[in-house]
Design a protein around this motif. Sequence first.
Motif, mmCIF file in Angstrom:
data_model
loop_
_atom_site.group_PDB
_atom_site.id
_atom_site.type_symbol
_atom_site.label_atom_id
_atom_site.label_comp_id
_atom_site.label_asym_id
_atom_site.label_seq_id
_atom_site.Cartn_x
_atom_site.Cartn_y
_atom_site.Cartn_z
ATOM 1 N N SER A 68 0.687 -1.321 -0.161
ATOM 2 C CA SER A 68 0.243 -0.269 0.499
ATOM 3 C C SER A 68 0.940 1.293 -0.041
ATOM 4 C CB SER A 68 -0.712 -0.267 1.365
ATOM 5 O OG SER A 68 -0.211 0.230 2.805
ATOM 6 N N THR A 69 0.284 2.520 0.194
ATOM 7 C CA THR A 69 0.849 3.929 0.352
ATOM 8 C C THR A 69 1.880 3.722 1.222
ATOM 9 O OG1 THR A 69 -1.008 4.582 -0.943
ATOM 10 C CG2 THR A 69 0.467 6.288 -0.033
ATOM 11 N N PHE A 70 1.318 3.210 1.947
ATOM 12 C CA PHE A 70 1.936 3.187 3.547
ATOM 13 C C PHE A 70 3.364 2.576 3.378
ATOM 14 C CE2 PHE A 70 3.601 0.829 8.110
ATOM 15 C CZ PHE A 70 2.900 2.663 8.520
ATOM 16 N N GLN A 71 3.711 1.867 2.492
ATOM 17 C CA GLN A 71 4.599 0.629 2.437
ATOM 18 C C GLN A 71 5.925 1.584 1.863
ATOM 19 O OE1 GLN A 71 1.983 -1.448 2.420
ATOM 20 N NE2 GLN A 71 2.404 -3.050 4.547
ATOM 21 N N ILE A 72 4.835 1.785 0.582
ATOM 22 C CA ILE A 72 5.762 2.982 -0.859
ATOM 23 C C ILE A 72 6.383 4.462 0.535
ATOM 24 C CG2 ILE A 72 5.931 4.234 -2.116
ATOM 25 C CD1 ILE A 72 3.252 2.298 -3.481
ATOM 26 N N ILE A 173 -6.179 3.829 -10.886
ATOM 27 C CA ILE A 173 -6.535 2.407 -11.616
ATOM 28 C C ILE A 173 -4.912 1.641 -11.873
ATOM 29 C CG2 ILE A 173 -7.987 0.448 -11.714
ATOM 30 C CD1 ILE A 173 -10.823 1.779 -11.717
ATOM 31 N N ALA A 174 -4.155 0.924 -10.965
ATOM 32 C CA ALA A 174 -3.104 0.701 -11.712
ATOM 33 C C ALA A 174 -3.347 -0.332 -12.940
ATOM 34 C CB ALA A 174 -2.848 -0.306 -10.777
ATOM 35 N N LYS A 175 -4.701 -1.329 -13.629
ATOM 36 C CA LYS A 175 -4.897 -2.248 -14.790
ATOM 37 C C LYS A 175 -5.544 -1.207 -15.902
ATOM 38 C CE LYS A 175 -6.952 -5.844 -11.590
ATOM 39 N NZ LYS A 175 -8.136 -6.617 -11.396
ATOM 40 N N GLU A 176 -5.626 0.179 -15.626
ATOM 41 C CA GLU A 176 -5.961 1.059 -16.271
ATOM 42 C C GLU A 176 -4.724 2.275 -16.674
ATOM 43 O OE1 GLU A 176 -10.013 2.500 -16.387
ATOM 44 O OE2 GLU A 176 -10.487 0.996 -15.932
ATOM 45 N N SER A 177 -3.600 1.840 -16.232
ATOM 46 C CA SER A 177 -2.360 2.495 -16.332
ATOM 47 C C SER A 177 -1.420 2.293 -17.092
ATOM 48 C CB SER A 177 -2.024 2.871 -14.805
ATOM 49 O OG SER A 177 -1.315 2.039 -14.129
ATOM 50 N N PRO A 178 -0.249 2.686 -17.377
ATOM 51 C CA PRO A 178 0.799 1.961 -17.797
ATOM 52 C C PRO A 178 1.139 1.339 -17.474
ATOM 53 C CG PRO A 178 0.827 4.149 -17.757
ATOM 54 C CD PRO A 178 -0.449 4.354 -17.109
ATOM 55 N N TYR A 179 1.716 1.108 -16.159
ATOM 56 C CA TYR A 179 2.122 0.470 -14.894
ATOM 57 C C TYR A 179 1.648 -1.118 -15.104
ATOM 58 C CZ TYR A 179 3.627 4.609 -13.834
ATOM 59 O OH TYR A 179 3.912 5.967 -13.743
ATOM 60 N N ALA A 180 2.770 -1.622 -14.947
ATOM 61 C CA ALA A 180 2.352 -3.144 -14.289
ATOM 62 C C ALA A 180 1.538 -3.909 -12.951
ATOM 63 C CB ALA A 180 3.943 -4.483 -14.835
ATOM 64 N N ASN A 181 1.930 -3.271 -12.435
ATOM 65 C CA ASN A 181 0.883 -2.854 -10.906
ATOM 66 C C ASN A 181 0.172 -2.714 -10.235
ATOM 67 O OD1 ASN A 181 3.762 -3.391 -9.624
ATOM 68 N ND2 ASN A 181 4.238 -5.187 -10.746
ATOM 69 N N GLU A 182 0.474 -2.739 -8.859
ATOM 70 C CA GLU A 182 0.069 -1.476 -8.331
ATOM 71 C C GLU A 182 0.622 -1.215 -7.365
ATOM 72 O OE1 GLU A 182 -3.099 -2.940 -4.955
ATOM 73 O OE2 GLU A 182 -4.596 -3.488 -6.839
ATOM 74 N N ILE A 183 2.296 -2.102 -7.016
ATOM 75 C CA ILE A 183 4.019 -1.682 -6.819
ATOM 76 C C ILE A 183 4.044 -0.265 -7.552
ATOM 77 C CG2 ILE A 183 5.765 -1.976 -6.173
ATOM 78 C CD1 ILE A 183 4.630 -4.515 -5.706
ATOM 79 N N THR A 184 4.152 -0.877 -8.432
ATOM 80 C CA THR A 184 5.182 0.341 -9.303
ATOM 81 C C THR A 184 4.291 0.818 -9.708
ATOM 82 O OG1 THR A 184 3.989 -1.421 -11.566
ATOM 83 C CG2 THR A 184 6.678 -1.465 -10.907
ATOM 84 N N PHE A 185 2.765 0.613 -9.704
ATOM 85 C CA PHE A 185 1.778 2.052 -9.592
ATOM 86 C C PHE A 185 2.152 2.910 -8.965
ATOM 87 C CE2 PHE A 185 -2.137 4.211 -9.078
ATOM 88 C CZ PHE A 185 -3.246 4.751 -10.007
ATOM 89 N N GLY A 186 2.277 2.253 -7.530
ATOM 90 C CA GLY A 186 2.084 3.299 -6.372
ATOM 91 C C GLY A 186 3.510 4.454 -5.820
ATOM 92 N N ILE A 187 4.633 2.853 -6.639
ATOM 93 C CA ILE A 187 5.635 4.124 -6.466
ATOM 94 C C ILE A 187 5.690 4.991 -7.179
ATOM 95 C CG2 ILE A 187 8.007 4.231 -7.338
ATOM 96 C CD1 ILE A 187 8.164 1.160 -6.375
ATOM 97 N N GLY A 188 5.329 5.407 -9.214
ATOM 98 C CA GLY A 188 5.066 5.725 -9.720
ATOM 99 C C GLY A 188 4.370 6.920 -9.587
#
Length: 211
Positions: A68-72, A173-188
């Motif tokens: 989650s955002t917390f870990q990031i 939403i990570a699935k509707e973005s250019p990122y592969a998963n929620e982790i990279t989406f959150g970091i990005g």
Amino acid sequence: MGVILEYSWELFILIELLSIGILLLFGIFRYFFNKPTLSIMFIFLFLFMLILEGLLGLYVYQQTGEISTFQIVITIFIIYAFTFGIFDFIKLDRWMRRKIGTFRGVELLSDKDYKIIKRNNNPKYIAKKYRKSSYIHLVIFVTVQAFFWIMGTENLTEMKMYLTDLSWIEKGIAKESPYANEITFGIGAIWSIVFIIDFIYSWSYTLFPKK
């Protein structure tokens, strides 16, 4: 243990505040009470607080089963502590030596310290330094983001589509973005916010040198 999960953000903020206090105590014991050996204890205590933050993030992950955002945020703070944080600590240490030395009526700064202080009071030098750091941050940011996008898209055409249509940012939403998963989406996402703030802050020294 459920209390830890419920108040994870509050605990994280508390640890950060304690870490700042510990660094200040390091300077007080080292330069005010003149106990350099004892002051080292606070450095180890500060490192312990970083480990505690990491364990807190790991515990929340084990309980929720997701990044989650917390870990990031915790990861970003820990990385900062071992990179840019070192330089900020050096600045803090010099500031404490200057203030405590003035209060005690003793000289705790070297000739080199005074040269650095004088240089850091030069608006042109500061502006140049922050421009340089902003360029470095820009290159790293674009490189890593491009790598994330390559992982999450199939070709350049798809990447171009996300660049021209930014509606995916509003959806979040990570699935509707250019990122592969929620982790990279959150970091990005978090890094993008940090980058924008840092870039504006860095160039403010060039646009408003006197301020």
